[in-house]
Scaffold this motif. Structure first.
Motif, PDB file in Angstrom:
ATOM      1  N   THR A  56     -10.122 -24.212  13.382  1.00  0.00           N
ATOM      2  CA  THR A  56      -8.938 -23.491  13.846  1.00  0.00           C
ATOM      3  C   THR A  56      -7.888 -24.523  14.265  1.00  0.00           C
ATOM      4  OG1 THR A  56      -9.716 -23.471  16.129  1.00  0.00           O
ATOM      5  CG2 THR A  56     -10.392 -21.624  14.726  1.00  0.00           C
ATOM      6  N   ALA A  57      -6.711 -24.041  14.616  1.00  0.00           N
ATOM      7  CA  ALA A  57      -5.672 -24.961  15.088  1.00  0.00           C
ATOM      8  C   ALA A  57      -6.166 -25.700  16.342  1.00  0.00           C
ATOM      9  CB  ALA A  57      -4.386 -24.192  15.392  1.00  0.00           C
ATOM     10  N   ALA A  58      -6.882 -24.959  17.205  1.00  0.00           N
ATOM     11  CA  ALA A  58      -7.431 -25.591  18.411  1.00  0.00           C
ATOM     12  C   ALA A  58      -8.481 -26.626  18.043  1.00  0.00           C
ATOM     13  CB  ALA A  58      -8.026 -24.530  19.333  1.00  0.00           C
ATOM     14  N   ALA A  66      -6.901 -29.788  16.709  1.00  0.00           N
ATOM     15  CA  ALA A  66      -6.313 -30.589  17.782  1.00  0.00           C
ATOM     16  C   ALA A  66      -7.397 -31.264  18.617  1.00  0.00           C
ATOM     17  CB  ALA A  66      -5.443 -29.701  18.670  1.00  0.00           C
ATOM     18  N   PHE A  67      -8.536 -30.597  18.755  1.00  0.00           N
ATOM     19  CA  PHE A  67      -9.613 -31.098  19.596  1.00  0.00           C
ATOM     20  C   PHE A  67     -10.394 -32.223  18.917  1.00  0.00           C
ATOM     21  CE2 PHE A  67     -13.959 -30.442  21.492  1.00  0.00           C
ATOM     22  CZ  PHE A  67     -13.627 -30.813  22.787  1.00  0.00           C
ATOM     23  N   LEU A  68     -10.465 -32.213  17.585  1.00  0.00           N
ATOM     24  CA  LEU A  68     -11.308 -33.147  16.841  1.00  0.00           C
ATOM     25  C   LEU A  68     -10.994 -34.623  17.108  1.00  0.00           C
ATOM     26  CD1 LEU A  68     -13.540 -33.674  14.796  1.00  0.00           C
ATOM     27  CD2 LEU A  68     -11.848 -33.350  12.962  1.00  0.00           C
ATOM     28  N   PRO A  69      -9.750 -35.084  16.976  1.00  0.00           N
ATOM     29  CA  PRO A  69      -9.512 -36.525  17.201  1.00  0.00           C
ATOM     30  C   PRO A  69      -9.820 -36.966  18.631  1.00  0.00           C
ATOM     31  CG  PRO A  69      -7.432 -35.338  16.944  1.00  0.00           C
ATOM     32  CD  PRO A  69      -8.524 -34.391  16.557  1.00  0.00           C
ATOM     33  N   ARG A  70      -9.552 -36.085  19.595  1.00  0.00           N
ATOM     34  CA  ARG A  70      -9.860 -36.429  20.992  1.00  0.00           C
ATOM     35  C   ARG A  70     -11.377 -36.502  21.197  1.00  0.00           C
ATOM     36  NH1 ARG A  70      -5.448 -35.823  24.463  1.00  0.00           N
ATOM     37  NH2 ARG A  70      -3.579 -36.247  23.201  1.00  0.00           N
ATOM     38  N   ALA A  71     -12.103 -35.593  20.568  1.00  0.00           N
ATOM     39  CA  ALA A  71     -13.560 -35.603  20.681  1.00  0.00           C
ATOM     40  C   ALA A  71     -14.127 -36.888  20.076  1.00  0.00           C
ATOM     41  CB  ALA A  71     -14.155 -34.384  19.981  1.00  0.00           C
ATOM     42  N   ARG A  72     -13.575 -37.284  18.915  1.00  0.00           N
ATOM     43  CA  ARG A  72     -14.006 -38.545  18.295  1.00  0.00           C
ATOM     44  C   ARG A  72     -13.747 -39.721  19.231  1.00  0.00           C
ATOM     45  NH1 ARG A  72     -11.358 -37.018  12.937  1.00  0.00           N
ATOM     46  NH2 ARG A  72     -13.070 -36.342  11.569  1.00  0.00           N
ATOM     47  N   ASN A  73     -12.559 -39.745  19.839  1.00  0.00           N
ATOM     48  CA  ASN A  73     -12.200 -40.856  20.743  1.00  0.00           C
ATOM     49  C   ASN A  73     -13.148 -40.933  21.940  1.00  0.00           C
ATOM     50  OD1 ASN A  73     -10.060 -41.595  19.124  1.00  0.00           O
ATOM     51  ND2 ASN A  73      -8.529 -40.464  20.333  1.00  0.00           N
ATOM     52  N   VAL A  74     -13.487 -39.750  22.489  1.00  0.00           N
ATOM     53  CA  VAL A  74     -14.402 -39.735  23.640  1.00  0.00           C
ATOM     54  C   VAL A  74     -15.752 -40.316  23.246  1.00  0.00           C
ATOM     55  CG1 VAL A  74     -15.711 -38.239  25.185  1.00  0.00           C
ATOM     56  CG2 VAL A  74     -13.276 -37.820  24.820  1.00  0.00           C
ATOM     57  N   LEU A  75     -16.271 -39.906  22.097  1.00  0.00           N
ATOM     58  CA  LEU A  75     -17.570 -40.411  21.652  1.00  0.00           C
ATOM     59  C   LEU A  75     -17.519 -41.912  21.370  1.00  0.00           C
ATOM     60  CD1 LEU A  75     -18.643 -37.487  19.273  1.00  0.00           C
ATOM     61  CD2 LEU A  75     -19.578 -38.020  21.534  1.00  0.00           C
ATOM     62  N   LEU A 106     -14.323 -23.925  26.492  1.00  0.00           N
ATOM     63  CA  LEU A 106     -12.917 -24.207  26.197  1.00  0.00           C
ATOM     64  C   LEU A 106     -12.074 -22.937  26.207  1.00  0.00           C
ATOM     65  CD1 LEU A 106     -13.374 -26.783  23.262  1.00  0.00           C
ATOM     66  CD2 LEU A 106     -12.680 -27.280  25.623  1.00  0.00           C
ATOM     67  N   GLY A 107     -12.716 -21.803  26.033  1.00  0.00           N
ATOM     68  CA  GLY A 107     -11.990 -20.546  26.025  1.00  0.00           C
ATOM     69  C   GLY A 107     -11.244 -20.274  24.743  1.00  0.00           C
ATOM     70  N   THR A 108     -11.699 -20.916  23.651  1.00  0.00           N
ATOM     71  CA  THR A 108     -11.037 -20.705  22.361  1.00  0.00           C
ATOM     72  C   THR A 108     -11.990 -21.085  21.241  1.00  0.00           C
ATOM     73  OG1 THR A 108      -9.082 -21.252  21.019  1.00  0.00           O
ATOM     74  CG2 THR A 108     -10.065 -23.045  22.286  1.00  0.00           C
ATOM     75  N   PRO A 109     -11.934 -20.380  20.097  1.00  0.00           N
ATOM     76  CA  PRO A 109     -12.797 -20.763  18.980  1.00  0.00           C
ATOM     77  C   PRO A 109     -12.328 -22.075  18.340  1.00  0.00           C
ATOM     78  CG  PRO A 109     -11.345 -18.978  18.340  1.00  0.00           C
ATOM     79  CD  PRO A 109     -11.157 -19.168  19.809  1.00  0.00           C
TER      80      PRO A 109
END
Length: 295
Positions: free
Chosen positions: A59-61, A64-73, A44-47
């Motif tokens: 982190t802020a990234a 932001a990534f968490l809900p999308r990751a949940r949706n994908v799973l 992802l190029g970010t922590p």
């Protein structure tokens, strides 16, 4: 490329609050878990986590990534459930056709209704088509299930036909017909009667069977002035144009004025069959087996 494993590990750490707790719940070594998350962050190029002396924080990234990751799973899990359901014949769409002399009444309607109640994720498209037309559509993959009457004169490669059940043939006459009050009748008494349904040299089905039975009694059915192979024959009989040998189930859709007389001759029965492709999937085979259950 991001893997589902990396997504699952990331979500587990975020929800459990620590790498150690996530590793324990996932039954893996904490070092392996940390390595997978680090690879994810590199892609992802970010922590995604702030590693502190205490507990990791998103982190802020990462937030932001968490809900999308949940949706994908969740979407992947739903896709898997769908694939399993379709593969096991529990979900999908069926294209079904029946001939005009196989009305969806009585036993067939009971089994059809019972199947749909037991399989709410299955939808069905139903049409009426001749026996020959059904076999043609099945052969070209445009139909899933056909319900027809034997005999059929033309076989199609890759199409299977299995008998479902037999039912008696009755003589159908108009209410004002001279035979209307008979309790029963023999085929040999019908040699002078005009039949409104005659066989076609390239078609089987009920009209072909009717002619075979009459010939077995020593005569070929005399044609009426008007003939038909469809359900309009019920109206033609009612109007007095002639008679026909019809399966017992046709009483369910016949005009009230028609009379149905039992035929004495042995073997005066008709067979309803189911047709399907030999390479049919689980959904078709499950429905076919349900139709044949208890026959």
């Amino acid at each position: 490329m991001i893997s589902t494993r990396q997504l699952r590990y990331f979500v587990e750490i975020a929800e459990s609050g620590s790498f150690s707790a996530a590793a324990e719940r996932l039954y893996i070594a904490q070092s392996a878990l940390s390595r997978q998350v680090k690879e994810l962050e590199q892609q992802l190029g970010t922590p995604l986590f702030e590693r502190t002396a205490r507990l990791p924080r998103l982190t802020a990234a990462g937030a932001a990534f968490l809900p999308r990751a949940r949706n994908v799973l969740q979407d992947l899990e739903k896709a898997g459930d769908l694939a399993r359901a379709v593969g096991q014949g529990l979900r999908g769409s069926l294209r079904l056709s029946h001939s005009s002399t196989v009305p969806l009444t009585g036993l067939l309607l009971q089994r059809l209704s019972g199947y749909l109640q037991e399989n709410p994720e299955v939808c069905m498209e139903i049409a009426q088509l001749s026996s020959e037309g059904q076999l043609e559509e099945l052969a070209h993959g445009r139909l899933d299930i056909g319900m027809l009457r034997l005999p059929v004169l033309r076989q199609h490669e890759g199409v299977c036909i299995e008998p479902l059940f037999d039912e008696p043939l009755l003589l159908a006459v108009a209410g004002h017909h001279a035979l209307a009050n008979r309790k029963s009748i023999g085929l040999n008494e019908l040699r002078e009667q005009p039949f409104i349904s005659l066989p076609h040299h390239q078609r089987g089905g009920l009209s072909y069977l009717s002619a075979e039975l009459c010939m077995g009694a020593g005569f070929f059915p005399r044609p009426a002035q008007v003939v038909s192979r469809k359900t309009t024959q019920l109206q033609l009989i009612q109007a007095g144009f002639g008679v026909a040998l019809l399966p017992q189930c046709m009483q369910d859709i016949a005009p009230a004025a028609l009379r149905f007389i039992p035929v004495n001759d042995h073997g005066c029965v008709s067979t309803v069959a189911v047709a399907y492709r030999r390479d049919a999937g689980a959904l078709v085979r499950q429905f076919k087996d349900h139709l044949g259950g208890g026959a």
